[in-house]
Design a protein around this motif. Sequence first.
Motif, PDB file in Angstrom:
ATOM      1  N   GLN A 217       0.837  -1.205   0.000  1.00 39.68           N
ATOM      2  CA  GLN A 217       0.000   0.000   0.000  1.00 39.68           C
ATOM      3  C   GLN A 217       0.872   1.255   0.000  1.00 39.68           C
ATOM      4  N   LEU A 218       2.029   1.173   0.624  1.00 35.80           N
ATOM      5  CA  LEU A 218       2.929   2.327   0.582  1.00 35.80           C
ATOM      6  C   LEU A 218       3.363   2.619  -0.855  1.00 35.80           C
ATOM      7  N   TYR A 219       3.741   1.567  -1.554  1.00 37.76           N
ATOM      8  CA  TYR A 219       4.135   1.771  -2.945  1.00 37.76           C
ATOM      9  C   TYR A 219       2.974   2.303  -3.765  1.00 37.76           C
ATOM     10  N   TRP A 220       1.819   1.779  -3.494  1.00 35.33           N
ATOM     11  CA  TRP A 220       0.640   2.192  -4.253  1.00 35.33           C
ATOM     12  C   TRP A 220       0.349   3.664  -4.023  1.00 35.33           C
ATOM     13  N   HIS A 221       0.494   4.078  -2.787  1.00 33.59           N
ATOM     14  CA  HIS A 221       0.067   5.432  -2.474  1.00 33.59           C
ATOM     15  C   HIS A 221       1.151   6.492  -2.651  1.00 33.59           C
ATOM     16  N   ILE A 222       2.408   6.102  -2.532  1.00 32.61           N
ATOM     17  CA  ILE A 222       3.410   7.168  -2.602  1.00 32.61           C
ATOM     18  C   ILE A 222       4.514   6.964  -3.633  1.00 32.61           C
ATOM     19  N   ALA A 223       4.638   5.778  -4.209  1.00 26.70           N
ATOM     20  CA  ALA A 223       5.742   5.592  -5.144  1.00 26.70           C
ATOM     21  C   ALA A 223       5.337   6.068  -6.540  1.00 26.70           C
ATOM     22  N   PRO A 224       6.315   6.421  -7.366  1.00 24.18           N
ATOM     23  CA  PRO A 224       5.980   6.744  -8.750  1.00 24.18           C
ATOM     24  C   PRO A 224       5.285   5.561  -9.396  1.00 24.18           C
ATOM     25  N   LYS A 225       4.369   5.851 -10.289  1.00 24.64           N
ATOM     26  CA  LYS A 225       3.539   4.780 -10.840  1.00 24.64           C
ATOM     27  C   LYS A 225       4.370   3.690 -11.508  1.00 24.64           C
ATOM     28  N   SER A 226       5.493   4.099 -12.066  1.00 23.77           N
ATOM     29  CA  SER A 226       6.294   3.115 -12.772  1.00 23.77           C
ATOM     30  C   SER A 226       6.920   2.106 -11.822  1.00 23.77           C
ATOM     31  N   GLU A 227       7.051   2.481 -10.555  1.00 26.04           N
ATOM     32  CA  GLU A 227       7.731   1.580  -9.630  1.00 26.04           C
ATOM     33  C   GLU A 227       6.776   0.691  -8.867  1.00 26.04           C
ATOM     34  N   ALA A 228       5.514   1.076  -8.861  1.00 24.05           N
ATOM     35  CA  ALA A 228       4.567   0.323  -8.054  1.00 24.05           C
ATOM     36  C   ALA A 228       4.421  -1.109  -8.542  1.00 24.05           C
ATOM     37  N   GLY A 229       4.875  -1.357  -9.794  1.00 21.99           N
ATOM     38  CA  GLY A 229       4.715  -2.691 -10.355  1.00 21.99           C
ATOM     39  C   GLY A 229       5.372  -3.799  -9.559  1.00 21.99           C
ATOM     40  N   ILE A 230       6.419  -3.486  -8.812  1.00 23.74           N
ATOM     41  CA  ILE A 230       7.141  -4.572  -8.137  1.00 23.74           C
ATOM     42  C   ILE A 230       6.326  -5.218  -7.028  1.00 23.74           C
ATOM     43  N   ILE A 231       5.271  -4.569  -6.610  1.00 25.00           N
ATOM     44  CA  ILE A 231       4.535  -5.164  -5.492  1.00 25.00           C
ATOM     45  C   ILE A 231       3.649  -6.315  -5.930  1.00 25.00           C
ATOM     46  N   SER A 232       3.336  -6.348  -7.243  1.00 30.31           N
ATOM     47  CA  SER A 232       2.338  -7.356  -7.624  1.00 30.31           C
ATOM     48  C   SER A 232       2.841  -8.767  -7.377  1.00 30.31           C
ATOM     49  N   LYS A 233       4.105  -8.979  -7.647  1.00 35.59           N
ATOM     50  CA  LYS A 233       4.638 -10.315  -7.460  1.00 35.59           C
ATOM     51  C   LYS A 233       4.480 -10.780  -6.009  1.00 35.59           C
ATOM     52  N   SER A 234       4.795  -9.876  -5.101  1.00 33.16           N
ATOM     53  CA  SER A 234       4.715 -10.256  -3.697  1.00 33.16           C
ATOM     54  C   SER A 234       3.278 -10.478  -3.258  1.00 33.16           C
ATOM     55  N   LEU A 235       2.395  -9.661  -3.793  1.00 32.03           N
ATOM     56  CA  LEU A 235       0.992  -9.831  -3.409  1.00 32.03           C
ATOM     57  C   LEU A 235       0.455 -11.165  -3.929  1.00 32.03           C
ATOM     58  N   VAL A 236       0.868 -11.486  -5.138  1.00 30.83           N
ATOM     59  CA  VAL A 236       0.420 -12.760  -5.689  1.00 30.83           C
ATOM     60  C   VAL A 236       0.959 -13.910  -4.842  1.00 30.83           C
ATOM     61  N   ARG A 237       2.153 -13.737  -4.326  1.00 28.71           N
ATOM     62  CA  ARG A 237       2.717 -14.766  -3.458  1.00 28.71           C
ATOM     63  C   ARG A 237       1.833 -15.009  -2.238  1.00 28.71           C
ATOM     64  N   LEU A 238       1.278 -13.928  -1.704  1.00 27.57           N
ATOM     65  CA  LEU A 238       0.457 -14.062  -0.494  1.00 27.57           C
ATOM     66  C   LEU A 238      -0.783 -14.917  -0.743  1.00 27.57           C
ATOM     67  N   LEU A 239      -1.145 -15.063  -2.003  1.00 23.95           N
ATOM     68  CA  LEU A 239      -2.350 -15.839  -2.297  1.00 23.95           C
ATOM     69  C   LEU A 239      -2.180 -17.308  -1.938  1.00 23.95           C
ATOM     70  N   ARG A 240      -0.959 -17.694  -1.620  1.00 21.92           N
ATOM     71  CA  ARG A 240      -0.730 -19.073  -1.240  1.00 21.92           C
ATOM     72  C   ARG A 240      -1.157 -19.333   0.200  1.00 21.92           C
ATOM     73  N   SER A 241      -1.251 -18.295   1.001  1.00 23.87           N
ATOM     74  CA  SER A 241      -1.485 -18.538   2.419  1.00 23.87           C
ATOM     75  C   SER A 241      -2.966 -18.747   2.708  1.00 23.87           C
ATOM     76  N   SER A 242      -3.309 -18.641   3.962  1.00 19.08           N
ATOM     77  CA  SER A 242      -4.637 -19.047   4.410  1.00 19.08           C
ATOM     78  C   SER A 242      -5.744 -18.261   3.725  1.00 19.08           C
ATOM     79  N   ARG A 243      -6.952 -18.767   3.832  1.00 14.10           N
ATOM     80  CA  ARG A 243      -8.064 -18.146   3.114  1.00 14.10           C
ATOM     81  C   ARG A 243      -8.320 -16.739   3.628  1.00 14.10           C
ATOM     82  N   GLU A 244      -8.067 -16.502   4.904  1.00 15.34           N
ATOM     83  CA  GLU A 244      -8.322 -15.172   5.444  1.00 15.34           C
ATOM     84  C   GLU A 244      -7.376 -14.161   4.803  1.00 15.34           C
TER      85      GLU A 244
END
Lengths: 1126, 568
Positions: free
Chosen positions: A321-348
Amino acid sequence: MSSNSFAYNEQSGGGEATELGQEATSTISPSGAFGLFSSDMKKNEDLKQMLESNKDSAKLDAMKRIVGMIAKGKNASELFPAVVKNVASKNIEIKKLVYVYLVRYAEEQQDLALLSISTFQRALKDPNQLIRASALRVLSSIRVPIIVPIMMLAIKEASADLSPYVRKNAAHAIQKLYSLDPEQKEMLIEIIEKLLKDKSTLVAGSVVMAFEEVCPDRIDLIHKNYRKLCNLLVDVEEWGQVVIIHMLTRYARTQFVSPWREGDVLEDNEKDFYDSDEEQKEKADKRKRPYAMDPDHRLLIRNTKPLLQSRNAAVVMAVAQLYWHIAPKSEAGIISKSLVRLLRSSREVQYIVLQNIATMSIQRKGMFEPYLKSFYVRSTDPTMIKILKLEILTNLANEANISTLLREFQTYVKSQDKQFAAATIQTIGRCATSITEVSDTCLNGLVCLLSNRDEIVVAESVVVIKKLLQMQPMQHGEIIKHMAKLLDSITVPVARASILWLIGENCERVPKIAPDVLRKTAKSFTSEDDLVKLQILNLGAKLYLTNSKQTKLLTQYILNLGKYDQNYDIRDRTRFIRQLIVPNEKSGALSKYAKKIFLAQKPAPLLESPFKDRDHFQLGTLSHTLNTKATGYLELSNWPEVAPDPSVRNVEVIELAKEWTPAGKAKKENPDKKFYSESEEEEDSSESSSDSESESGSESGEDGEDEEDDHSGDSAEDSGESGSEPEAGKGRAATRSRARGRGDSKDVDKEKENSKTSESSSGESSSIEEKKKTKQERNPLTKDVSLLDLDDFNLVSTPVALPTPALSPSLIADLEGLNLSATSSVISVSTPVFVPGKTHVLLHRMSGKGLAAHYFFPRQPCIFGDKMVSVQITLNNTTDQKIENIHVGGKKLPMGMQMHVFNPIESLEPAGSITVSMGIDFCDSTQTASFQLCTKDDCFSVNIQPPVGELLLPVAMSEKDFKKEQGMLSGMNETSTMIIAAPQNFASSVILQKIVNVANVGVVPSGQDNIHRFAAKTVHSGSLMLVTVELKEGSTAQLIINTEKTVIGSVLLRELKPVLSQGKSPGEQKGLKSEMDTEHKPSTLLSSVICAPPASLQELHHHPHSHMELWAEDAFHKLRRDHSSY
Amino acid sequence: MRGAASRTGVVATPAGGVGGGGDRVAVETQVRGWATLLSLGSCSPWTPGLQAASILPSTRAKITRFGQQPMRPHSLAPGRPLPPAGLSRAEGLSSPCGSWLTAGLCSLTTWTSSPSGHSWGPAWPPRSGLSICRGFQTEKDSLRSLTVSTMIHSLFLINSSGDIFLEKHWKSVVSRSVCDYFFEAQERATEAENVPPVIPTPHHYLLSVYRHKIFFVAVIQTEVPPLFVIEFLHRVVDTFQDYFGVCSEPVIKDNVVVVYEVLEEMLDNGFPLATESNILKELIKPPTILRTVVNTITGSTNVGDQLPTGQLSVVPWRRTGVKYTNNEAYFDVIEEIDAIIDKSGSTITAEIQGVIDACVKLTGMPDLTLSFMNPRLLDDVSFHPCVRFKRWESERILSFIPPDGNFRLLSYHVSAQNLVAIPVYVKHNISFRDSSSLGRFEITVGPKQTMGKTIEGVTVTSQMPRGVLNMSLTPSQGTHTFDPVTKMLSWDVGKINPQKLPSLKGTMSLQAGASKPDENPTINLQFKIQQLAISGLKVNRLDMYGEKYKPFKGIKYMTKAGKFQVRT
């Protein structure tokens, strides 16, 4: 053992007592209750005795049982006096349990609780920090207002404790005291201010938490600690990281200017120079005007990046969310990979992360497009996860991937989870509206679903179709007729109401059916749902206005029924409608406008994501999840127009800066002047800050930063050190047995700190040489960092620009397989059977001022993208001068179409010719691709319209597969026609020759002489296109085309029919054709062939009568079949 | 739609009507929610004349549902009169020895004051001295609620049958009745998995995780990142598991004191304090049979009386003074394949998720480095906090001071760009016929790309459509079960012998007269392959610095099926 009887006793002690309490007051107490009651007393007596015994073990046993009672939510408050006596027990476990008890009940028994206070006061002075800390914890947890001054004193003392653990507890105690007595706010803020300076990573998270709760608006307290917090962040414990990142996000939004807009701030060269290294990567970001990010802003973004690697989902989300809200738009892309990784964890975790991705994916599709497949739904996912994934898939849908997605949706529609199936249907509706190319496919698919067995699916389809038809006010009479037929079988009220509304709305288009429907529904009026009744009334009113001859009586009958309905809404509506439409002397002027009122053009409904506009809530917050403002939600402010003074973050004297608010009136001074005056201030301040630091007396192991502050004057020396330190640090790191980060990251941090200080004080470093030296020495490291960053960006930013090549070749192959796989896995693209040499004029030499251009379709898979058709363009120079710089200028492409242009040609010699290739993604339509062919001096508008046969790629398959596929593509996907021609034209070689000449299809080996089969797939969507020519007796043959792309299919049919029925010999025809082709544009060819006015595909969309009828009938038959099977 | 209705003034289009209907439902539930609350409130002791019988029907329904639990506030038997209104708390408290009357009252007050006594809306009379459980005025309270929050206010543990079997409050007591909102949501969701993790109530927010058939419900009052709470709850469950081996209702009930102590240490005022298991275990020793025996004999306790060194050491995750006679370090590389295979056997999506779990029992403060043969394979990595991130960034080497004992060193994702080898295939032939009430069922499992390793522990599960009444199947190996209630077919295959492929054949009997199911069931597959990391990841070497001795090192590879689905 005793636990059983124990539990029983407790029940009587707690639960029964509640009831007893009531009974007693009503003075009717059954004797049995008294028995229980007395045993209850006895039991507590028993506990009291145990607590008063001399043996620790008995006491401990009693305390354990009491804690058990508390845990079960039973009341144990009456034991307070007995328990509180043990607060001074020497046994640490008893003590702990007594603490637990005290914290729970002290509030209720304040007077008695005071007895224990002195014990804690003593413990606060204990040499063991654990005891000090826990005493503070319990003391501050006792919510007794009288002890506020004592707590205050204790917190003050603890905040200066030598042990960071105790200081951490002091930070926690601040919040507790504040909630007990908000009047202490000022004093508490002072302590927070002191603790914010603390350099221990243990304290940082807790104190920021206290800050957020006590005084979140006092951003000015953060200024001087900002850089320290950024640098400590990696080493703070994970929970603290979350809190700090959220706070810093808010901070950054008030302190820095937006990195999203193009540079709007006057930047002095000094800053440019400093940032140039980091900004390199942003050059690719098409920034024309220089925007220099505040180095502190950059510091935050850079220092949070490693935390994306955290194992804690909350931390990853916070960084995202920090990248989303304050980083230049071109850099925010790096967060998607990590967020997708989180999809492996619990349903909550999935649930929350998917919600956030849904919000993000609406705004920036490109971020998550490469991970499309990670959002595919598994049958084992819980429904809420499925629906969220579906939401994201919809958001990510575009022309390029829609066919894949629709295939996937087909699987979902059949899901046993009906709620999910219904959601999928909604989704298909949304795709149809957002991607016009597939709207017909979607609509067709939905109509197919109308014959589904499941009522929920049918109902949902009806509702969605209704919305779609409303959006496309076209002739869809057939669908409406079909739906009118369904009215007999559908029972879901919403669906029935939708159908009725639709018929009413289009009653003039279905003049024969509408009155009949009204007749039928009038019969069933009394047994209908209220929702349906209202629509029957509406339908009646509309028909009355348009077709009063036939329906007058019917409507009046319905109105009479409605008049006596049980539901007052319906009665009201009836009365209202009657007044409006039935003319009588009383009705006023309004009834004249009845028709306008009822049959006005209704605006189409908006099918949009529930996650639209959700991003006005800070991502990752509870408010975002709930989409309502949660209590205590702190708004994220908008970026200030002008950055507040950045110098406030330089470590200096504590002054209550009032400038942090984004006012920025006096900010437009001469930057130079500002710069110097600033540094002078800072010189003063750095001295006094070091003073204040030593005063604060907070001892911590690392005083390195203190030193830096002191030495900030001699920047040259510092930066000299910093240049060499990282290497040394790395070298040592291996052997060092120190903590991570303390060892190496600290060094780097320190280096950063140095560079910061050197930057801020560089006004003092008088010689420019020194400055240059600093720059050179810093270069290698920063470059390293930015290289790494670039690495990351490549992965993500390429797909933004070009969605198709985002998938690696292997994936594409995979995708292709997938495209077809649901039908068969044995399809592979083969080489074209025949490549016609016909060329088309792109630019005539007369209109091209000597530049002539021809194009032809080489029928090769395009190298630029798998959804493109390759086109070869031959350029001729017919002048006697060099034509220079031939390139493609402006493109005017219909929605979704893409074009890969050829590289500019530097020069073309006189009489020279050159052939270049291009790729055009026609999106499976025969729409024209218009673009400009430019030379150095001129621009010529040209356009390419593909013959439908060139939108195909040949497919090799066996006869068996062909039949299987054909079986799947029956019904509405099939078009056929009869051909009459001379028998010699039906020689297999002739047919083959004719067909492959027109269309790029592959030949399927056939076992029968009289049947010829050809297979191809469309280039863009990869849909199968099966052509069958079946020779009949005499001189007739049947031409059948099976494809999902019915529009293309029917165009191809019309194109093939005349070709096959032509009586001329192949040779002659070929000659004729080539003649035609060279002289006419393909569009005229097409139109001449189909003997119709030039019809673009777009128009065909509007008048799809022929196949509409076909499939409607088919679907109807299917339906009847289903019925008969019941 | 709405626009249409308002513009024309008359015509309510169906969509408008539908939308309106939806809104109305929402409003209704909200109203009902309030009504429930207010009705609760109205039974409070200071509202004279109102009796428990005035509880709304909706609440009464709940009474019957939860009637068996005596402590549920709603379980007040309707019709029984309440204590007189004049009875104030002061009176109750004036007898500190705690008569039965106080007991009764207090248990009443605990629920009447449920949302901590403030902002009840206009229906609540703003009288001073109302907030019985707290010593301050209501106005002050509501003011505070705007500014002050606790991250996690309370925790309730609820079992699958809907009993609250443990509660813990970090601040003032939040009444159990807040869980009614949770029960409502639970009732609405057909399965436990579908209970939304975040449930808003008028005054609180309920965040829950569901693990080991227990709901861990955290009550929060103000804005907080939901993942923060969820992640913490998961950490709590992990800790319980670490402490007791299993985390189940009976175990928690048996160890309620330890649970309470652990929770007390993990959160202070709702903010996480100590969540590293290494440190917690030093503060509170996990119960073992031996220690329990020793404790009862010597009278010593579970609670450590020494300061945990970890809290202050430079390595917050490792305690100092670790000593072992056998120094050993084991690493398990475990990879899971998540895949969706479509009808025809082609892969729709496949990913590899890997973890490296470590069991490190080394003396002193060892500094380890672990390097890989092919580190570039690791696409997206998340680390235990002990790993030095910068070193990984620059050299692709894992450098760390390990925690003591078991821990997860890193988890990684092998990018979807690399083609994933799918080690098994499933041949299936499942067909329902329209006419007959019998369906054919036949599946065969076989090895595909296994790099010469055997596939073990194969289990096939499939959720059959509702129309399937029973199945008569014969497996060529292993055992199978079909539960006619849940329609779950499971086949424990065991090892796959490539020479004789295991198959399961037979017929399904369908409900007579019912139409054939739309969709064939999805097949879920579980398997294990020892000594193989399917991504090809290989550990190169492990080095130790900082200590003199030579440790025993071991590495193990394993590939498992993650979420492996075959669509049929």
